[in-house]
Scaffold this motif. Sequence first.
Motif, short mmCIF file in Angstrom:
data_model
loop_
_atom_site.label_atom_id
_atom_site.label_comp_id
_atom_site.label_asym_id
_atom_site.label_seq_id
_atom_site.Cartn_x
_atom_site.Cartn_y
_atom_site.Cartn_z
N VAL A 109 44.86 33.89 35.80
CA VAL A 109 44.02 33.75 37.77
C VAL A 109 43.56 34.34 37.60
N ARG A 110 42.17 34.50 37.46
CA ARG A 110 40.97 35.67 37.32
C ARG A 110 41.00 36.01 39.72
N TRP A 111 41.18 36.89 40.36
CA TRP A 111 41.33 37.29 41.50
C TRP A 111 39.81 37.48 41.98
N ARG A 112 39.67 37.39 43.61
CA ARG A 112 38.36 37.96 43.79
C ARG A 112 38.28 39.06 44.01
N PHE A 113 39.48 39.30 44.51
CA PHE A 113 39.80 41.28 44.46
C PHE A 113 40.83 41.09 44.54
N ASP A 114 40.25 42.30 43.40
CA ASP A 114 41.81 43.07 42.51
C ASP A 114 42.33 43.98 42.57
N LEU A 115 43.23 43.91 43.14
CA LEU A 115 44.07 45.56 44.00
C LEU A 115 45.24 45.48 43.31
N ARG A 116 45.74 45.11 41.94
CA ARG A 116 47.54 44.78 41.57
C ARG A 116 47.94 45.86 40.85
N PRO A 117 49.01 46.40 41.11
CA PRO A 117 48.86 47.53 40.89
C PRO A 117 49.03 48.30 39.25
N GLY A 118 49.99 49.34 39.16
CA GLY A 118 50.10 48.95 37.09
C GLY A 118 48.79 49.29 35.98
N ARG A 119 47.38 48.64 36.88
CA ARG A 119 46.28 48.81 35.52
C ARG A 119 45.56 49.84 36.23
N PRO A 120 44.75 50.48 35.11
CA PRO A 120 43.42 51.32 34.88
C PRO A 120 42.25 50.19 35.00
N ASP A 121 41.01 50.44 34.94
CA ASP A 121 40.00 50.52 35.14
C ASP A 121 39.46 50.42 33.52
N ALA A 122 40.39 48.58 33.18
CA ALA A 122 40.28 48.82 31.17
C ALA A 122 38.69 48.63 31.26
N SER A 123 38.10 47.85 32.00
CA SER A 123 36.37 48.03 31.85
C SER A 123 35.96 49.44 31.46
N SER A 124 36.31 50.65 31.82
CA SER A 124 35.58 51.70 31.97
C SER A 124 36.09 51.79 30.06
N PHE A 125 37.20 51.47 29.80
CA PHE A 125 37.29 52.26 28.36
C PHE A 125 35.85 52.33 27.47
N PRO A 126 35.92 53.35 27.26
CA PRO A 126 34.50 54.36 26.37
C PRO A 126 34.00 53.18 25.28
N ARG A 127 33.30 52.95 25.72
CA ARG A 127 33.66 51.71 23.53
C ARG A 127 32.35 52.63 23.32
N GLY A 428 44.07 39.87 44.80
CA GLY A 428 45.55 39.96 44.28
C GLY A 428 46.06 41.28 44.62
N LEU A 429 47.69 41.61 44.89
CA LEU A 429 48.34 42.65 45.29
C LEU A 429 49.52 42.83 44.18
N GLY A 430 50.90 43.58 44.73
CA GLY A 430 52.23 43.44 44.01
C GLY A 430 52.69 43.88 45.56
N LYS A 443 64.15 46.79 48.94
CA LYS A 443 63.29 47.72 49.75
C LYS A 443 61.73 46.67 49.94
N PRO A 444 61.50 46.09 50.75
CA PRO A 444 60.29 45.80 50.98
C PRO A 444 59.08 46.40 50.74
N GLY A 445 57.57 46.14 50.61
CA GLY A 445 57.27 47.01 50.75
C GLY A 445 55.24 46.23 50.26
N ILE A 446 54.69 46.93 49.67
CA ILE A 446 53.01 46.24 49.19
C ILE A 446 52.43 47.41 48.54
N LEU A 447 52.60 46.93 47.34
CA LEU A 447 51.98 47.86 46.02
C LEU A 447 50.74 47.67 46.08
N VAL A 448 49.67 48.46 46.12
CA VAL A 448 47.91 48.13 46.15
C VAL A 448 47.79 49.56 44.72
N GLY A 449 47.53 48.96 43.96
CA GLY A 449 46.27 49.06 42.99
C GLY A 449 44.61 49.22 43.10
N TYR A 450 44.43 50.73 42.58
CA TYR A 450 43.20 50.95 43.65
C TYR A 450 42.09 51.68 41.90
#
Lengths: 474, 474
Positions: A109-127, A428-430, A443-450
């Motif tokens: 699924v592609r999110w319009r806004f993506d704040l899912r946790p656990g993920r780095p900015d993969a597009s910044s991979f220094p190609r 997208g959130l966790g 324990k409930p809570g919202i995980l935000v990946g920035y």
Amino acid sequence: MANSEVAKWSNGGDLFLDLSPERGRGLRTRIENAIRDAIRSGRLPRDTVLPATRTLARDLGVSRGTVMQAYAQLTAEGWITGRRGSGTRVAADRTTQTAKRPGLAAGAVRWRFDLRPGRPDASSFPRADWMRAQRRALAAAPGDAFDYGRPEGMLALRLALADYLARARGLRVSADDVIVTTGFTQSLSLIARALHGNGVTSIAMEEPSMPLHRSVVKEAGVNLTMLRVDDAGAAVEQLAALPDVQAAILTPNHQHPTGAALSPTRRATLLDWARTSDGYVVEDDYDGEFRYDGEPLGPVQGLDPSRVIYAGTVSKTLAPGVRLGWLIVPEPIRDMVLRQRLLTDGHNGALEQLAFTELLRSGGYDRHIRKMRLDYRRRRNTLLGALATRLPELGVAGAAAGLNLLIPLGDAEAEERVLRAATAAGLGLGGMIEGRFYVNDPKPGILVGYAASPEHNFSQSVDALVDALTVSVR
Amino acid sequence: MANSEVAKWSNGGDLFLDLSPERGRGLRTRIENAIRDAIRSGRLPRDTVLPATRTLARDLGVSRGTVMQAYAQLTAEGWITGRRGSGTRVAADRTTQTAKRPGLAAGAVRWRFDLRPGRPDASSFPRADWMRAQRRALAAAPGDAFDYGRPEGMLALRLALADYLARARGLRVSADDVIVTTGFTQSLSLIARALHGNGVTSIAMEEPSMPLHRSVVKEAGVNLTMLRVDDAGAAVEQLAALPDVQAAILTPNHQHPTGAALSPTRRATLLDWARTSDGYVVEDDYDGEFRYDGEPLGPVQGLDPSRVIYAGTVSKTLAPGVRLGWLIVPEPIRDMVLRQRLLTDGHNGALEQLAFTELLRSGGYDRHIRKMRLDYRRRRNTLLGALATRLPELGVAGAAAGLNLLIPLGDAEAEERVLRAATAAGLGLGGMIEGRFYVNDPKPGILVGYAASPEHNFSQSVDALVDALTVSVR
């Protein structure tokens, strides 16, 4: 006599023609059957140009006359058509559908806004840096660099990693201790199986923790015991009352996903336990490179390398798709880990090892981390600022380091409402419960990946987050 | 208050300074202790230039005066020396040895003449083609190409592989069936664990076979039963009398290491067994791309894709160091294989998947195989010619395909004598008993790999082989 099963096809590729005896009497019949099959199955799509009879005869080691007869028969049957000057082609009306293909839209699924946790900015991979490092490393690599390799990884990489980890992470390590892996999942799987092979039957993990990691450890055949987590990290004092537990898998520097740091007192308790019970600490230092503020403590490996198995990765610093990580393993269990590596996949790829060695040596890895640290800190500050201004009544945890923060919520329904509102807004959130981080006492809570949101709509993503929280929590 | 554990060091890298509270009272003391430790442990080698006091103060978030006092104390103690204009440096006389390093000479034995079996010419890995494919693929790759990936591999690669395998190897396959792996060892480990997870307790393998492969399967928790091998391949008719066996792992196209091809009759028997007993055939097609002569039969997967798990690899066609392979898996056990992949290492690296997709699509893979096939055939012919002329009394098996041939010997002592003579001459060879290919009924013989020897002394290597055989066998 046919002397090859593979004929060069006119598009430059090879085509497999099954000419085995059970395919028919005589080579001519077998060639006809093979081409018929290839057309029927879609391997030879319509309009494909067939090789010239002379070429196919040479490739198959048969006489040209045999191929000409086969072509004539197939033409008569309507499978192929021959026109002088344009060659012999697969006829349109006899071809069937090509092989079934999975839907191209069936991706994530592609999110319009993506704040899912656990993920780095993969597009910044220094190609570009990575490609440069590869080029340099390849120019110097010996001829046997691409042969079967050693399970512990290339020596040059282990030397460079030991230097880096001692210098930048404060580990007590030499190249002998380093085992190169393909990332934390593999590191954990190898360690769990090695410990199991050494007689360990019960391992403690943190609650909350990643469900995938718990599954990896369980799959190795050991029992899990969960340790409570509070603001001072995992309650390692519980270990004294768990005589069966012989290893503890922890995230001491930035507990995942609560973000707590294991306190100095608990670090001392943990290592005392390991020493007196002959136990091991598995230290998952998954995002140790990204600390923005707060009292630095450093990996527990530096406190007692004989009792700590340390695991690091480039998944957060470079990108998960690189598939590169490392273990620092005390001598008594090193052979068991290497045995497991030999029995699961042998060793890492040569090119990525060469490139990463070069990136470490050149200082390019340090530079990239420094750049990303500034970038992530800025994003975190934007996010923290928005939350503090617009939702001051909400608490925020784990923001001193890493790529995520946690917003604890009072009840499970609130978490569900926030996630529902977010999904409706394309955000997208966790969720702590939704993500199955807990085993016994959720324990409930919202995980935000920035870290992973595209730069161009990061502030809109933060707005969407504030909206989802406002509607659902107030 | 120190706000970072990592200070930028003058060489451009980061240095970890442990400033945690238990390291001393006051920040000045902690900084002194941290630098003293770094020098003592070798992390700061002699003559390393320390950062300017202003820089370090900023990085650590402390006052410049604190750093100046710490430097002054360390200078007084003789740890560092400061000279105006050349900066502050680590003093020579206080540094100890740097961390212990493993001996660089401790690598694999290098043979003067290398005819060891099972290895391709890794130096022929098409570096330039591969780099070009990477560059092209990277230019087109989306931003999330380096994010966490799917366990079955990238869709584009699975489509390209399915096309290639149908076209060049005669498989009946669509992209849905393809699971990308890191090579045959991983493929085998995943399959064995998946079958075990599906209730399989006993698996048949060939005798002779690779001891590593037997260990991989045993590690998955299943029992092994060995099938005899003769000139017509594995004696699969034995399976009917083995009701516990639910899967058979075979090398039907070029039995490893005897080189026999599974006969058409036995192929039919094998698939009958699989269908009637609900069993699976695991087809290890490790060198199927290299067939030089003899009746071509093609993979058994093409005969019944519902009962065959097919495994291929680039280890022999490109190089083992690429770490890339594939499985074609029937639907009923696909989920179990993917689950195992998720629990062991997640997925393959992005860059190698992108590059190999491009290499397949561009025809570069076909071209490379074609080139190597000619090259290996030429070497094989040289070797066969020398053996036929100079040692006509010796038999040769398995020379129709692959990268090895087998010279059966009458007794174990003869094998030992040949290997001893070879070693004395600096010639690397394989032995059927020495290589532990047999479990129950060892048959001696010499395994000769003709692919990996450097070109410049291949004919001398063949001479050395003939010498070793002559002395020991006659």
